[in-house]
Design a protein around this motif. Structure first.
Motif, PDB file in Angstrom:
ATOM      1  N   ALA A 199       0.831  -1.210   0.000  1.00 34.83           N
ATOM      2  CA  ALA A 199       0.000   0.000   0.000  1.00 34.83           C
ATOM      3  C   ALA A 199       0.866   1.260   0.000  1.00 34.83           C
ATOM      4  CB  ALA A 199      -0.938  -0.004   1.206  1.00 34.83           C
ATOM      5  N   GLY A 200       1.911   1.273   0.813  1.00 26.47           N
ATOM      6  CA  GLY A 200       2.789   2.437   0.852  1.00 26.47           C
ATOM      7  C   GLY A 200       3.527   2.653  -0.454  1.00 26.47           C
ATOM      8  N   LYS A 201       3.968   1.562  -1.073  1.00 26.56           N
ATOM      9  CA  LYS A 201       4.661   1.677  -2.362  1.00 26.56           C
ATOM     10  C   LYS A 201       3.709   2.196  -3.436  1.00 26.56           C
ATOM     11  CE  LYS A 201       7.658  -2.193  -1.113  1.00 26.56           C
ATOM     12  NZ  LYS A 201       7.952  -3.635  -1.346  1.00 26.56           N
ATOM     13  N   LEU A 202       2.470   1.744  -3.374  1.00 29.40           N
ATOM     14  CA  LEU A 202       1.464   2.177  -4.340  1.00 29.40           C
ATOM     15  C   LEU A 202       1.204   3.678  -4.217  1.00 29.40           C
ATOM     16  CD1 LEU A 202       0.036   0.278  -6.335  1.00 29.40           C
ATOM     17  CD2 LEU A 202      -1.969   0.381  -4.867  1.00 29.40           C
ATOM     18  N   MET A 203       1.206   4.179  -2.986  1.00 26.30           N
ATOM     19  CA  MET A 203       0.971   5.602  -2.748  1.00 26.30           C
ATOM     20  C   MET A 203       2.055   6.432  -3.429  1.00 26.30           C
ATOM     21  SD  MET A 203       0.248   7.504   0.873  1.00 26.30           S
ATOM     22  CE  MET A 203       1.804   6.945   1.571  1.00 26.30           C
ATOM     23  N   ALA A 204       3.289   5.897  -3.480  1.00 30.20           N
ATOM     24  CA  ALA A 204       4.365   6.586  -4.191  1.00 30.20           C
ATOM     25  C   ALA A 204       4.225   6.421  -5.701  1.00 30.20           C
ATOM     26  CB  ALA A 204       5.718   6.046  -3.730  1.00 30.20           C
ATOM     27  N   ALA A 207       2.158   8.727  -8.310  1.00 28.45           N
ATOM     28  CA  ALA A 207       2.665  10.018  -8.789  1.00 28.45           C
ATOM     29  C   ALA A 207       3.140   9.926 -10.233  1.00 28.45           C
ATOM     30  CB  ALA A 207       3.797  10.506  -7.893  1.00 28.45           C
ATOM     31  N   LEU A 208       3.348   8.706 -10.730  1.00 20.94           N
ATOM     32  CA  LEU A 208       3.739   8.525 -12.125  1.00 20.94           C
ATOM     33  C   LEU A 208       2.554   8.700 -13.070  1.00 20.94           C
ATOM     34  CD1 LEU A 208       5.983   5.355 -11.700  1.00 20.94           C
ATOM     35  CD2 LEU A 208       6.785   7.634 -12.305  1.00 20.94           C
ATOM     36  N   GLY A 209       1.333   8.662 -12.525  1.00 14.69           N
ATOM     37  CA  GLY A 209       0.142   8.723 -13.355  1.00 14.69           C
ATOM     38  C   GLY A 209      -0.677   9.971 -13.094  1.00 14.69           C
ATOM     39  N   SER A 210      -1.824  10.025 -13.760  1.00  8.43           N
ATOM     40  CA  SER A 210      -2.757  11.140 -13.588  1.00  8.43           C
ATOM     41  C   SER A 210      -4.165  10.580 -13.455  1.00  8.43           C
ATOM     42  CB  SER A 210      -2.711  12.083 -14.793  1.00  8.43           C
ATOM     43  OG  SER A 210      -1.418  12.630 -14.967  1.00  8.43           O
ATOM     44  N   ALA A 211      -4.946  11.209 -12.587  1.00  7.76           N
ATOM     45  CA  ALA A 211      -6.344  10.800 -12.450  1.00  7.76           C
ATOM     46  C   ALA A 211      -7.092  11.115 -13.732  1.00  7.76           C
ATOM     47  CB  ALA A 211      -6.979  11.504 -11.260  1.00  7.76           C
ATOM     48  N   ASP A 212      -7.868  10.153 -14.204  1.00  7.45           N
ATOM     49  CA  ASP A 212      -8.621  10.260 -15.457  1.00  7.45           C
ATOM     50  C   ASP A 212     -10.103  10.116 -15.113  1.00  7.45           C
ATOM     51  OD1 ASP A 212     -10.064   9.384 -17.809  1.00  7.45           O
ATOM     52  OD2 ASP A 212      -8.142   8.977 -18.776  1.00  7.45           O
ATOM     53  N   GLU A 213     -10.910  11.110 -15.480  1.00  7.50           N
ATOM     54  CA  GLU A 213     -12.319  11.093 -15.107  1.00  7.50           C
ATOM     55  C   GLU A 213     -13.065   9.900 -15.715  1.00  7.50           C
ATOM     56  OE1 GLU A 213     -13.773  12.814 -12.859  1.00  7.50           O
ATOM     57  OE2 GLU A 213     -12.071  14.138 -12.463  1.00  7.50           O
ATOM     58  N   GLU A 214     -12.668   9.461 -16.893  1.00 11.81           N
ATOM     59  CA  GLU A 214     -13.317   8.298 -17.491  1.00 11.81           C
ATOM     60  C   GLU A 214     -13.044   7.038 -16.679  1.00 11.81           C
ATOM     61  OE1 GLU A 214     -12.329   7.837 -21.578  1.00 11.81           O
ATOM     62  OE2 GLU A 214     -13.211   9.754 -22.200  1.00 11.81           O
ATOM     63  N   ILE A 215     -11.819   6.911 -16.207  1.00  6.24           N
ATOM     64  CA  ILE A 215     -11.468   5.747 -15.383  1.00  6.24           C
ATOM     65  C   ILE A 215     -12.185   5.821 -14.041  1.00  6.24           C
ATOM     66  CG2 ILE A 215      -9.577   4.510 -14.255  1.00  6.24           C
ATOM     67  CD1 ILE A 215      -7.714   5.567 -16.450  1.00  6.24           C
ATOM     68  N   ILE A 216     -12.215   7.002 -13.451  1.00  6.34           N
ATOM     69  CA  ILE A 216     -12.918   7.186 -12.177  1.00  6.34           C
ATOM     70  C   ILE A 216     -14.382   6.798 -12.329  1.00  6.34           C
ATOM     71  CG2 ILE A 216     -13.682   8.900 -10.485  1.00  6.34           C
ATOM     72  CD1 ILE A 216     -11.033  10.393 -11.037  1.00  6.34           C
ATOM     73  N   ALA A 217     -14.973   7.145 -13.463  1.00  4.56           N
ATOM     74  CA  ALA A 217     -16.381   6.811 -13.708  1.00  4.56           C
ATOM     75  C   ALA A 217     -16.596   5.301 -13.765  1.00  4.56           C
ATOM     76  CB  ALA A 217     -16.851   7.456 -15.008  1.00  4.56           C
ATOM     77  N   LEU A 270      -4.279   3.427 -11.392  1.00  6.51           N
ATOM     78  CA  LEU A 270      -4.071   3.445  -9.945  1.00  6.51           C
ATOM     79  C   LEU A 270      -4.240   4.853  -9.375  1.00  6.51           C
ATOM     80  CD1 LEU A 270      -1.097   0.946  -9.765  1.00  6.51           C
ATOM     81  CD2 LEU A 270      -3.414   0.573  -8.904  1.00  6.51           C
ATOM     82  N   ALA A 271      -3.768   5.864 -10.096  1.00  3.03           N
ATOM     83  CA  ALA A 271      -3.979   7.243  -9.647  1.00  3.03           C
ATOM     84  C   ALA A 271      -5.469   7.572  -9.620  1.00  3.03           C
ATOM     85  CB  ALA A 271      -3.238   8.217 -10.558  1.00  3.03           C
ATOM     86  N   PHE A 273      -7.945   5.349  -9.224  1.00  2.00           N
ATOM     87  CA  PHE A 273      -8.583   4.623  -8.130  1.00  2.00           C
ATOM     88  C   PHE A 273      -8.334   5.321  -6.799  1.00  2.00           C
ATOM     89  CE2 PHE A 273      -8.730   1.216  -4.895  1.00  2.00           C
ATOM     90  CZ  PHE A 273     -10.073   0.928  -5.012  1.00  2.00           C
ATOM     91  N   HIS A 274      -7.116   5.811  -6.608  1.00  3.20           N
ATOM     92  CA  HIS A 274      -6.816   6.582  -5.399  1.00  3.20           C
ATOM     93  C   HIS A 274      -7.750   7.795  -5.306  1.00  3.20           C
ATOM     94  CE1 HIS A 274      -4.261   8.595  -2.329  1.00  3.20           C
ATOM     95  NE2 HIS A 274      -4.744   9.669  -2.922  1.00  3.20           N
ATOM     96  N   CYS A 275      -7.917   8.491  -6.418  1.00  2.00           N
ATOM     97  CA  CYS A 275      -8.777   9.677  -6.440  1.00  2.00           C
ATOM     98  C   CYS A 275     -10.229   9.298  -6.158  1.00  2.00           C
ATOM     99  CB  CYS A 275      -8.650  10.355  -7.791  1.00  2.00           C
ATOM    100  SG  CYS A 275      -9.566  11.907  -7.932  1.00  2.00           S
ATOM    101  N   PHE A 276     -10.688   8.172  -6.725  1.00  2.00           N
ATOM    102  CA  PHE A 276     -12.052   7.703  -6.474  1.00  2.00           C
ATOM    103  C   PHE A 276     -12.281   7.470  -4.986  1.00  2.00           C
ATOM    104  CE2 PHE A 276     -14.302   3.638  -5.626  1.00  2.00           C
ATOM    105  CZ  PHE A 276     -15.604   4.105  -5.745  1.00  2.00           C
ATOM    106  N   LEU A 277     -11.352   6.792  -4.329  1.00  2.00           N
ATOM    107  CA  LEU A 277     -11.495   6.525  -2.892  1.00  2.00           C
ATOM    108  C   LEU A 277     -11.437   7.817  -2.083  1.00  2.00           C
ATOM    109  CD1 LEU A 277      -9.412   3.284  -2.212  1.00  2.00           C
ATOM    110  CD2 LEU A 277     -11.891   3.556  -2.163  1.00  2.00           C
ATOM    111  N   GLU A 278     -10.561   8.727  -2.460  1.00  2.00           N
ATOM    112  CA  GLU A 278     -10.449   9.990  -1.732  1.00  2.00           C
ATOM    113  C   GLU A 278     -11.743  10.790  -1.813  1.00  2.00           C
ATOM    114  OE1 GLU A 278      -7.902  13.868  -2.654  1.00  2.00           O
ATOM    115  OE2 GLU A 278      -6.653  12.198  -1.914  1.00  2.00           O
ATOM    116  N   ARG A 279     -12.332  10.853  -2.987  1.00  2.00           N
ATOM    117  CA  ARG A 279     -13.600  11.571  -3.149  1.00  2.00           C
ATOM    118  C   ARG A 279     -14.713  10.903  -2.344  1.00  2.00           C
ATOM    119  NH1 ARG A 279     -13.803  12.766  -9.701  1.00  2.00           N
ATOM    120  NH2 ARG A 279     -11.950  14.093  -9.802  1.00  2.00           N
ATOM    121  N   LEU A 280     -14.732   9.572  -2.373  1.00  2.00           N
ATOM    122  CA  LEU A 280     -15.748   8.840  -1.623  1.00  2.00           C
ATOM    123  C   LEU A 280     -15.615   9.120  -0.128  1.00  2.00           C
ATOM    124  CD1 LEU A 280     -18.034   6.747  -2.216  1.00  2.00           C
ATOM    125  CD2 LEU A 280     -16.352   4.959  -1.729  1.00  2.00           C
ATOM    126  N   LEU A 281     -14.385   9.169   0.341  1.00  2.00           N
ATOM    127  CA  LEU A 281     -14.102   9.443   1.748  1.00  2.00           C
ATOM    128  C   LEU A 281     -14.616  10.824   2.152  1.00  2.00           C
ATOM    129  CD1 LEU A 281     -12.579   8.517   4.350  1.00  2.00           C
ATOM    130  CD2 LEU A 281     -10.532   9.563   3.384  1.00  2.00           C
TER     131      LEU A 281
END
Length: 554
Positions: A199-204, A207-217, A270-271, A273-281
């Protein structure tokens, strides 16, 4: 009253609390170069830890064992003897059950049997977070969010008189974050369930990616279709009655996600999915707080459980405007469970009061046989600052070890942050992936001018943006997305790392250094100078006013 809190299983630890003060907490991974997340699977380890602090098991008034989900039929060892032990559940069994204890006998220590109590695992998280918080010290109440690997995010309200469950924010166990790595990115060839560091490695990595609204959807749609509360076909999953049931639902979620997201970059997935969870939170926290805004202390928040190590979520909650103050203890994962177990017992008798504690309450430095090719010379902080300014890293071992998983100047590798290559060099030294960040340790009063918000953050648990004018000055501590996992320390602190930062600032006008943990790959912090010398991947080791350097071969 002297209370001994015990965390068995992974992140094993024992803590002694006496008279409302934390005397010490020994996490087993910080002993003898043990592996990360080292378990207590033999009660002899408890006897040894007590003896090193001048205590016999008979000197303890009450033993408290942290609860766990594998409560039935577990057999541990005392010496060579197999011992059966039971403890409380992972989550409280009923709304008033946070402080309902499971009593037992048969804790075999040094050949004697001791009675013990056990409280639910989430009670320990709640007690450790709240009792170490500034809210407890001020006599205020606070919401407390507990989100661990095998439970949904659970929101409680706590004040000095007691605690009560509010509700779950949403039906996703904390393991969902790491399980994403089983399907996307560089860790698909291993099981996230077996690797607590994913989980910690994934959090780092995100940063290589960007949140994509289509993927979040896509993630949002699958969540609403398969996992959201109220769905009849997800009733068993929502009951949280089985880890296997929860994991099966999560794997089904990601298997379907992977099919729908073919061709998308793993970094972006992955970026997103992180954004999806953050918004849900944030969204669900906002909805719940609207119903409970009248509670005293409703503008305070404590966060604990393994998910509280996610600095981006912590920062999002702090920046949301929902709370005036957010507290995350430096041991929010199971490394703080022994402390929480002891605090739970105190809460039964006197409520959730403040604990007097210090971050530097871990094991003291041990004496070991330094290899003969290493020699020691006196070295002042000024002289050490000169070495660091010459772009050479230093293993820095001072006093008692830090509590929790972050090196905070007691068991650190320190280095100048002024070279962009230093991050890569430190990652190579530690056999870490190239995208892993290196954290800054910074003088507190200078932090706001370098980072945003740059607020005091002594435990490296929040995300800060590096201000644009400083990114080229300290590139080694700037993550790929411009952020930094900042640790601040007052220049008036009596810890030796503060004195070093002051001297380094005088020399360079830079008030910060790179800070990463001093340990072998996959092991806990170095317990002594000898271990760091045998490791030998850093040329200089400083401890107790001495600089250890390997003699050059003639």
């Amino acid at each position: 009253m002297r209370i001994c809190g015990i965390k068995l299983g992974h992140d094993g630890a024992i803590a002694i609390v006496e008279g409302g003060q934390l005397v010490f907490c020994v996490e087993q991974e910080k002993r003898a170069n043990n592996p990360r997340y080292q378990a207590i699977d033999n009660f002899d380890a408890i006897v040894v830890d007590l003896a090193e602090h001048g205590l016999d098991p008979r000197d303890v008034d009450l033993f408290v064992v942290d609860g766990a989900w594998w409560r039935d039929g577990l057999r541990l060892r005392s010496g060579t003897e197999l011992v059966s032990l039971e403890w409380a559940s992972y989550v409280e069994c009923h709304p008033e059950g946070l402080l309902a204890s499971h009593g037992g006998v048969g804790l075999i220590l040094d050949g004697r049997s001791f009675s013990y109590r056990s409280y639910p695992h989430v009670t320990g998280h709640l007690a450790a977070a709240f009792c170490t918080s500034p809210f407890a010290k001020a006599g205020q109440g606070a919401f407390t969010l507990i989100w661990d690997g095998i439970i949904f995010p659970r929101l409680y309200y706590v004040d000095p008189r007691g605690a009560r469950f509010i509700e779950c924010l949403f039906p996703l166990i904390g393991q969902v974050y790491a399980t994403a790595a089983d399907y996307f990115g560089p860790y698909t060839n291993r099981s996230s369930w077996d690797d607590l560091g994913v989980a910690g490695k994934l959090m780092a990595y995100i940063a290589l990616g960007s949140a994509d609204e289509e993927i979040i959807a896509v993630f949002r749609g699958l969540y609403e279709e398969r996992l959201e509360l109220g769905l009849q076909h997800a009733r068993n999953y929502h009951a949280e009655s089985s880890v296997d049931t929860s994991l099966a639902a999560i794997h089904d979620f990601f298997h379907t996600s992977a099919l729908r997201l073919k061709g998308k970059r793993a970094e972006d997935v992955l970026a997103s999915f992180h954004c999806f969870l953050e918004r849900l939170l944030i969204q669900n926290m906002t909805t719940i707080l609207q119903q409970y805004s009248g509670l005293p202390g409703s503008r305070n928040l404590c966060i604990a459980g393994g998910c509280a190590l996610n600095i981006k979520w912590n920062s999002a909650l702090r920046a949301s405007g929902l709370f005036d103050a957010v507290w995350v203890p430096p041991f929010p994962n199971d490394s703080g469970a022994a402390i929480g177990a002891a605090c739970s017992a105190i809460a039964v008798d006197s409520g959730f009061g403040p604990l007097d504690w210090s971050i530097y309450s871990g094991p003291a430095l041990q004496c070991g046989d330094v290899p003969p090719e290493w020699e020691a010379t006196p070295c002042s902080m000024r002289e050490l600052a000169i070495i660091l300014a010459s772009n050479k890293p230093v293993v820095f071992l001072a006093g008692r070890a830090e509590l929790g998983p972050r090196a905070l100047g007691g068991r650190s590798i320190l280095a100048a942050a002024t070279s962009g290559g230093m991050k890569d060099s430190l990652n190579d030294i530690k056999h870490r992936e190239h995208f892993r960040p290196v954290a800054p340790i910074c003088l507190e009063d200078r932090a706001p001018s370098i980072f945003s918000p740059g607020t005091p953050d002594p435990y490296m648990l929040f995300d800060h943006e590096t201000r644009s004018e400083w990114r080229d000055k300290v590139p080694a501590v700037v993550h790929l997305d411009g952020s930094a996992r900042l640790q601040t320390i007052p220049r008036t602190s009596d810890h030796e790392v503060a004195e070093l930062l002051v001297e380094y600032e005088k020399l360079t006008s830079i008030p910060l250094l790179c800070n990463t943990s001093a340990n072998q790959h996959g092991r806990g912090f170095f317990p002594d100078v000898a271990s760091a010398c045998r490791w030998g991947r850093v040329e200089h080791i400083w401890s107790g006013g001495l600089l250890w350097t390997k003699r050059t071969q003639n």
